[in-house]
Design an enzyme around this catalytic site. Structure first.
Site, short mmCIF file in Angstrom:
data_model
loop_
_atom_site.label_atom_id
_atom_site.label_comp_id
_atom_site.label_asym_id
_atom_site.label_seq_id
_atom_site.Cartn_x
_atom_site.Cartn_y
_atom_site.Cartn_z
N LYS A 13 0.83 -1.22 0.00
CA LYS A 13 0.00 0.00 0.00
C LYS A 13 0.86 1.26 0.00
O LYS A 13 0.68 2.16 -0.81
CB LYS A 13 -0.95 0.02 1.22
CG LYS A 13 -1.90 -1.16 1.29
CD LYS A 13 -2.84 -1.07 2.48
CE LYS A 13 -2.15 -1.14 3.84
NZ LYS A 13 -1.45 -2.39 4.13
N ARG A 88 -10.32 0.28 7.97
CA ARG A 88 -9.77 -1.04 8.27
C ARG A 88 -10.79 -1.98 8.87
O ARG A 88 -10.47 -3.10 9.22
CB ARG A 88 -8.65 -0.87 9.30
CG ARG A 88 -7.30 -0.80 8.68
CD ARG A 88 -6.33 -0.68 9.82
NE ARG A 88 -5.16 -1.45 9.55
CZ ARG A 88 -4.10 -0.96 8.94
NH1 ARG A 88 -4.09 0.25 8.48
NH2 ARG A 88 -3.04 -1.71 8.78
N ARG A 122 11.86 -5.14 5.93
CA ARG A 122 11.56 -3.76 5.54
C ARG A 122 12.40 -2.76 6.34
O ARG A 122 12.68 -2.93 7.52
CB ARG A 122 10.08 -3.46 5.77
CG ARG A 122 9.78 -1.97 5.60
CD ARG A 122 8.33 -1.66 5.53
NE ARG A 122 7.57 -2.16 6.66
CZ ARG A 122 6.25 -2.16 6.69
NH1 ARG A 122 5.56 -1.72 5.67
NH2 ARG A 122 5.63 -2.62 7.75
N ARG A 153 10.43 -0.79 11.83
CA ARG A 153 9.20 -0.53 12.57
C ARG A 153 9.06 -1.49 13.75
O ARG A 153 9.36 -2.67 13.64
CB ARG A 153 7.98 -0.64 11.64
CG ARG A 153 7.69 0.68 10.95
CD ARG A 153 6.66 0.57 9.87
NE ARG A 153 5.46 -0.18 10.24
CZ ARG A 153 4.39 -0.29 9.44
NH1 ARG A 153 4.37 0.32 8.27
NH2 ARG A 153 3.34 -0.99 9.82
N ARG A 164 -1.01 -8.81 13.25
CA ARG A 164 -1.53 -7.92 12.19
C ARG A 164 -2.24 -8.73 11.11
O ARG A 164 -3.28 -8.31 10.60
CB ARG A 164 -0.38 -7.09 11.60
CG ARG A 164 0.06 -5.98 12.54
CD ARG A 164 1.47 -5.52 12.25
NE ARG A 164 1.63 -4.91 10.96
CZ ARG A 164 2.81 -4.76 10.34
NH1 ARG A 164 3.91 -5.22 10.93
NH2 ARG A 164 2.88 -4.18 9.17
P1 AP5 Z 1 4.80 -1.49 2.04
O1 AP5 Z 1 4.50 -0.71 0.82
O2 AP5 Z 1 5.44 -0.81 3.18
O3 AP5 Z 1 3.48 -2.29 2.49
P2 AP5 Z 1 2.18 -1.78 3.22
O4 AP5 Z 1 1.01 -2.46 2.58
O5 AP5 Z 1 2.16 -0.29 3.31
O6 AP5 Z 1 2.42 -2.46 4.63
P3 AP5 Z 1 2.22 -1.88 6.09
O7 AP5 Z 1 2.99 -2.78 7.00
O8 AP5 Z 1 2.52 -0.42 6.16
O9 AP5 Z 1 0.71 -2.13 6.27
P4 AP5 Z 1 -0.04 -2.16 7.59
O10 AP5 Z 1 -1.44 -2.08 7.10
O11 AP5 Z 1 0.30 -3.30 8.44
O12 AP5 Z 1 0.55 -0.89 8.38
P5 AP5 Z 1 0.04 0.59 8.61
O13 AP5 Z 1 1.22 1.46 8.69
O14 AP5 Z 1 -1.04 0.95 7.67
O15 AP5 Z 1 5.70 -2.73 1.59
C1 AP5 Z 1 6.16 -3.68 2.55
C2 AP5 Z 1 7.53 -4.23 2.13
O16 AP5 Z 1 7.41 -4.94 0.91
C3 AP5 Z 1 8.62 -3.15 1.88
O17 AP5 Z 1 9.83 -3.68 2.30
C4 AP5 Z 1 8.59 -2.96 0.37
O18 AP5 Z 1 9.81 -2.53 -0.11
C5 AP5 Z 1 8.22 -4.36 -0.11
N1 AP5 Z 1 7.41 -4.38 -1.32
C6 AP5 Z 1 6.33 -3.58 -1.59
N2 AP5 Z 1 5.79 -3.90 -2.80
C7 AP5 Z 1 6.55 -4.95 -3.28
C8 AP5 Z 1 6.49 -5.75 -4.47
N3 AP5 Z 1 5.55 -5.52 -5.40
N4 AP5 Z 1 7.40 -6.74 -4.61
C9 AP5 Z 1 8.35 -6.96 -3.66
N5 AP5 Z 1 8.46 -6.23 -2.52
C10 AP5 Z 1 7.58 -5.24 -2.33
O19 AP5 Z 1 -0.60 0.48 10.07
C11 AP5 Z 1 0.22 0.18 11.18
C12 AP5 Z 1 -0.62 0.09 12.43
O20 AP5 Z 1 -1.25 1.36 12.69
C13 AP5 Z 1 -1.77 -0.93 12.40
O21 AP5 Z 1 -1.35 -2.23 12.69
C14 AP5 Z 1 -2.70 -0.35 13.46
O22 AP5 Z 1 -2.22 -0.64 14.74
C15 AP5 Z 1 -2.55 1.16 13.23
N6 AP5 Z 1 -3.54 1.66 12.28
C16 AP5 Z 1 -3.30 2.14 11.04
N7 AP5 Z 1 -4.44 2.47 10.43
C17 AP5 Z 1 -5.43 2.19 11.31
C18 AP5 Z 1 -6.84 2.30 11.26
N8 AP5 Z 1 -7.47 2.74 10.16
N9 AP5 Z 1 -7.55 1.94 12.35
C19 AP5 Z 1 -6.94 1.49 13.48
N10 AP5 Z 1 -5.60 1.34 13.58
C20 AP5 Z 1 -4.86 1.69 12.52
MG MG Z 2 2.24 1.11 4.86
#
Ligand code: AP5
Ligand code: MG
Length: 209
Positions: A13, A88, A122, A153, A164
């Site tokens: 994402k 989410r 990552r 992270r 997660r």
């Molecule tokens: P990356 O692009 O970073 O993936 P991502 O989908 O953004 O993963 P996240 O871990 O950020 O998602 P998440 O939903 O767990 O975390 P968030 O920050 O939203 O890519 C990941 C890795 O893969 C990188 O190393 C990248 O280089 C590699 N990669 C990417 N694309 C690739 C490809 N095509 N091929 C190969 N490699 C690739 O949320 C974190 C926390 O915040 C949650 O757990 C929760 O506690 C809280 N939170 C956030 N939003 C909410 C909400 N709406 N409600 C309640 N709590 C929330």
């Molecule tokens: Mg992310």
């Protein structure tokens, strides 16, 4: 365009959001980044949610909804937005319908079994928020884009990643059907190189412009 990026942890994402935001000039709003900034700055919100986020659970809905509602009311969102990580669950999705229903929900599909290594390898940039993988960068401490400091992270450890994935399967996955019913869901294959995933997303968005 009002775009929501849906997908499991590590599906790409954030990686795709950078590209979409640049190409279509949309503000990239990542609730995860907003929470991590609050934690780093030790704000009252940050102090309240630190343990929850580090462990891989979701922050409270009321707080999260309030933050996103306020963010979407700012002038830079008047022509649209790109939401990454919100909604989410169904409560958040229903709330968003009231203050900014999406015109396109891009669902990045990839089996969970392929994601753990992406997350544990990552590196995230403190400055530009970019996501990188140790397999593809020369220096594991320095951002290849802006030169900022890279960090691991707190929720990218195997235990939190497991939590997660469980939260995603139970609470977020049902949104696929929710948006399918509203005819705004577009799924792309996330199990491809970054540029190819982006190509699929652009194909979808060009048709909607
Ligand atoms: P990356 O692009 O970073 O993936 P991502 O989908 O953004 O993963 P996240 O871990 O950020 O998602 P998440 O939903 O767990 O975390 P968030 O920050 O939203 O890519 C990941 C890795 O893969 C990188 O190393 C990248 O280089 C590699 N990669 C990417 N694309 C690739 C490809 N095509 N091929 C190969 N490699 C690739 O949320 C974190 C926390 O915040 C949650 O757990 C929760 O506690 C809280 N939170 C956030 N939003 C909410 C909400 N709406 N409600 C309640 N709590 C929330
Ligand atoms: Mg992310």
């Amino acid at each position: 365009m009002k775009i929501v990026l849906l997908g499991a942890p590590g599906s790409g994402k954030g990686t795709q959001a950078f590209r979409i935001s640049e190409r279509y000039d949309l503000p990239h709003i990542s609730t995860g980044d907003i929470f991590r900034d609050n934690i780093a700055a030790k704000t009252p919100v940050g102090i309240k949610i630190k343990e929850i986020i580090d462990g891989g659970d979701l922050a409270p809905d009321d707080l999260t909804i309030e933050i996103v509602k306020e963010r979407l009311s700012r002038p830079d969102c008047k022509n649209g937005y790109l939401l990454d990580g919100f909604p989410r669950n169904l409560v958040q999705a229903e709330a968003l319908e009231k203050f900014g229903a999406p015109t396109a929900v891009i669902n990045i599909e990839i089996p969970l079994g392929k994601l753990e290594r992406r997350l544990t390898g990552r590196r995230s940039c403190e400055n530009c928020k970019g996501s990188f993988h140790i397999d593809f960068i020369k220096d594991a401490d320095k951002c290849p884009v802006c030169g900022g400091k890279l960090f691991i992270r707190k929720d990218d450890n195997p235990e939190s990643v497991k939590e997660r994935f469980a939260v995603y399967s139970k609470q977020t996955q049902p949104l696929v059907e929710y948006y399918e019913k509203r005819n705004v869901l577009f799924s792309v294959n996330g199990d491809l190189p970054v540029d190819e995933v982006f190509g699929e997303i652009v194909e979808v968005l060009e048709k909607l412009k």
